[in-house]
Motif scaffolding. Structure first.
Motif, mmCIF file in Angstrom:
data_model
loop_
_atom_site.group_PDB
_atom_site.id
_atom_site.type_symbol
_atom_site.label_atom_id
_atom_site.label_comp_id
_atom_site.label_asym_id
_atom_site.label_seq_id
_atom_site.Cartn_x
_atom_site.Cartn_y
_atom_site.Cartn_z
ATOM 1 N N VAL A 172 -1.951 9.740 -2.514
ATOM 2 C CA VAL A 172 -1.392 8.392 -2.575
ATOM 3 C C VAL A 172 -2.453 7.385 -2.143
ATOM 4 O O VAL A 172 -3.120 7.564 -1.125
ATOM 5 N N SER A 173 -2.591 6.332 -2.916
ATOM 6 C CA SER A 173 -3.691 5.391 -2.708
ATOM 7 C C SER A 173 -3.481 4.490 -1.491
ATOM 8 O O SER A 173 -2.358 4.182 -1.102
ATOM 9 N N LYS A 174 -4.613 4.094 -0.900
ATOM 10 C CA LYS A 174 -4.621 3.113 0.177
ATOM 11 C C LYS A 174 -5.107 1.794 -0.398
ATOM 12 O O LYS A 174 -6.012 1.771 -1.238
ATOM 13 N N TYR A 175 -4.491 0.688 0.046
ATOM 14 C CA TYR A 175 -4.867 -0.602 -0.542
ATOM 15 C C TYR A 175 -4.637 -1.716 0.462
ATOM 16 O O TYR A 175 -3.670 -1.692 1.225
ATOM 17 N N GLU A 176 -5.551 -2.681 0.487
ATOM 18 C CA GLU A 176 -5.363 -3.886 1.294
ATOM 19 C C GLU A 176 -5.806 -5.075 0.461
ATOM 20 O O GLU A 176 -6.957 -5.149 0.016
ATOM 21 N N GLY A 177 -4.888 -6.002 0.242
ATOM 22 C CA GLY A 177 -5.168 -7.138 -0.622
ATOM 23 C C GLY A 177 -6.023 -8.203 0.042
ATOM 24 O O GLY A 177 -6.274 -8.181 1.243
ATOM 25 N N SER A 178 -6.454 -9.157 -0.757
ATOM 26 C CA SER A 178 -7.280 -10.261 -0.280
ATOM 27 C C SER A 178 -6.487 -11.183 0.641
ATOM 28 O O SER A 178 -5.280 -11.401 0.452
ATOM 29 N N ILE A 179 -7.178 -11.749 1.619
ATOM 30 C CA ILE A 179 -6.511 -12.652 2.551
ATOM 31 C C ILE A 179 -6.367 -14.066 1.992
ATOM 32 O O ILE A 179 -5.518 -14.838 2.452
ATOM 33 N N ALA A 180 -7.154 -14.424 0.981
ATOM 34 C CA ALA A 180 -7.182 -15.799 0.484
ATOM 35 C C ALA A 180 -5.812 -16.303 0.013
ATOM 36 O O ALA A 180 -5.384 -17.398 0.410
ATOM 37 N N PRO A 181 -5.064 -15.562 -0.823
ATOM 38 C CA PRO A 181 -3.750 -16.069 -1.249
ATOM 39 C C PRO A 181 -2.778 -16.256 -0.092
ATOM 40 O O PRO A 181 -1.949 -17.176 -0.107
ATOM 41 N N SER A 226 0.850 -1.176 0.000
ATOM 42 C CA SER A 226 0.000 0.000 0.000
ATOM 43 C C SER A 226 0.893 1.235 0.000
ATOM 44 O O SER A 226 1.664 1.454 0.935
ATOM 45 N N CYS A 227 0.787 2.043 -1.044
ATOM 46 C CA CYS A 227 1.616 3.246 -1.127
ATOM 47 C C CYS A 227 1.347 4.179 0.050
ATOM 48 O O CYS A 227 2.276 4.794 0.590
ATOM 49 N N ARG A 228 0.100 4.293 0.462
ATOM 50 C CA ARG A 228 -0.209 5.201 1.569
ATOM 51 C C ARG A 228 0.419 4.712 2.870
ATOM 52 O O ARG A 228 1.001 5.502 3.621
ATOM 53 N N ALA A 229 0.318 3.402 3.150
ATOM 54 C CA ALA A 229 0.924 2.866 4.370
ATOM 55 C C ALA A 229 2.441 3.017 4.329
ATOM 56 O O ALA A 229 3.072 3.363 5.334
#
Length: 260
Positions: free
Chosen positions: A230-239, A120-123
């Motif tokens: 700057v974008s915030k993003y959190e990916g899927s937990i499944a992978p 996550s670019c923001r994090a």
């Protein structure tokens, strides 16, 4: 020292009944500006036998050991993957380190592929920029500053700029960040300081450079002003769950860690 590090890792495996999946260097040695007396900051990811995870109780998921100049800190695999989902900058640095002491075959490569989906670019910007502000405060307290602190400030400042300009994980090595600086004379000054730091100990203090101070202040102000874009993003937990299940259920005896 590498032999001592490998021996310490083997002892930890026996002591805690774990498999070390990846062990790499972080800190100034991996960033490319060590002093002769810099510590060895060894960070590792480990896995317990499957039964350890089949419990309703929360258990300690970190291991820390300090012996002389050897600083060992490990995170359990499940903790590491949780932190990846949160785009933890320290975890990304462990994976990117140019100094790898050992790893299970393909572990780092597979995790790096996964990692690309969770940055996550923001994090990342919040992490590096907040550190840069902290180090700038330290450096502004005197006309002379520990060269170590100066480099920590410069690196976190440039890592922040990398995220704002390139929207990707900043590289580990300091020299790879230098092309962000358009002023070639300022680049040359920093390279001279890198060479100086390689000769002096961690306690060495250096006069502050007004040009560097001005540049850092300008870049930090620029990055702070761009933070909202700057974008915030959190990916899927499944992978991550799939990867965890694959590694945790693997037969540790069937895999031999690779010294690097």
């Amino acid at each position: 020292m590498k032999i001592q590090i490998l021996s310490a890792l083997q002892q930890l495996e026996k002591q805690y009944n774990i498999r070390i999946l990846l062990a790499s260097e972080t800190g100034s040695r991996s960033w490319g500006f060590p002093s002769p007396d810099s510590d060895y900051d060894v960070r590792f990811i480990y896995c317990h036998p499957l039964d350890w995870y089949l419990s309703i109780d929360e258990k300690k998921d970190t291991i820390e050991q300090l012996v002389g100049e050897l600083d060992l800190v490990g995170w359990d695999l499940r903790k590491s993957l949780r932190l990846m989902r949160k785009s933890n900058a320290a975890l990304f640095e462990r994976l990117q380190s140019p100094i790898v002491y050992r790893q299970e075959p393909q572990f780092r490569e597979e995790l790096l592929v996964l990692a690309g989906e969770y940055f996550s670019c923001r994090a990342g910007l919040h992490h590096y920029l907040s550190m840069a502000f902290r180090y700038r405060q330290i450096c502004e307290e005197s006309s002379e500053v520990r060269l170590k602190d100066y480099f920590y400030l410069l690196r976190t400042c440039l890592a922040s700029l990398w995220i704002v300009e390139k929207r990707s994980v900043p590289p580990m090595e300091f020299r790879e960040l230098l092309p962000l600086i358009r002023d070639k004379a300022l680049q040359a000054t920093l390279l001279e300081l890198v060479a100086l730091k390689a000769r002096v100990d961690e306690r060495y203090v250096h006069p502050r450079n007004p040009q560097l101070d001005s540049y850092v202040k300008e870049i930090m102000g620029y990055c702070e002003g761009r933070a909202a874009d700057v974008s915030k993003y959190e990916g899927s937990i499944a992978p991550l769950n799939q990867f965890f299940q694959k590694i945790a259920s693997a037969d540790g005896a069937a895999k031999t860690p690779e010294p690097i």
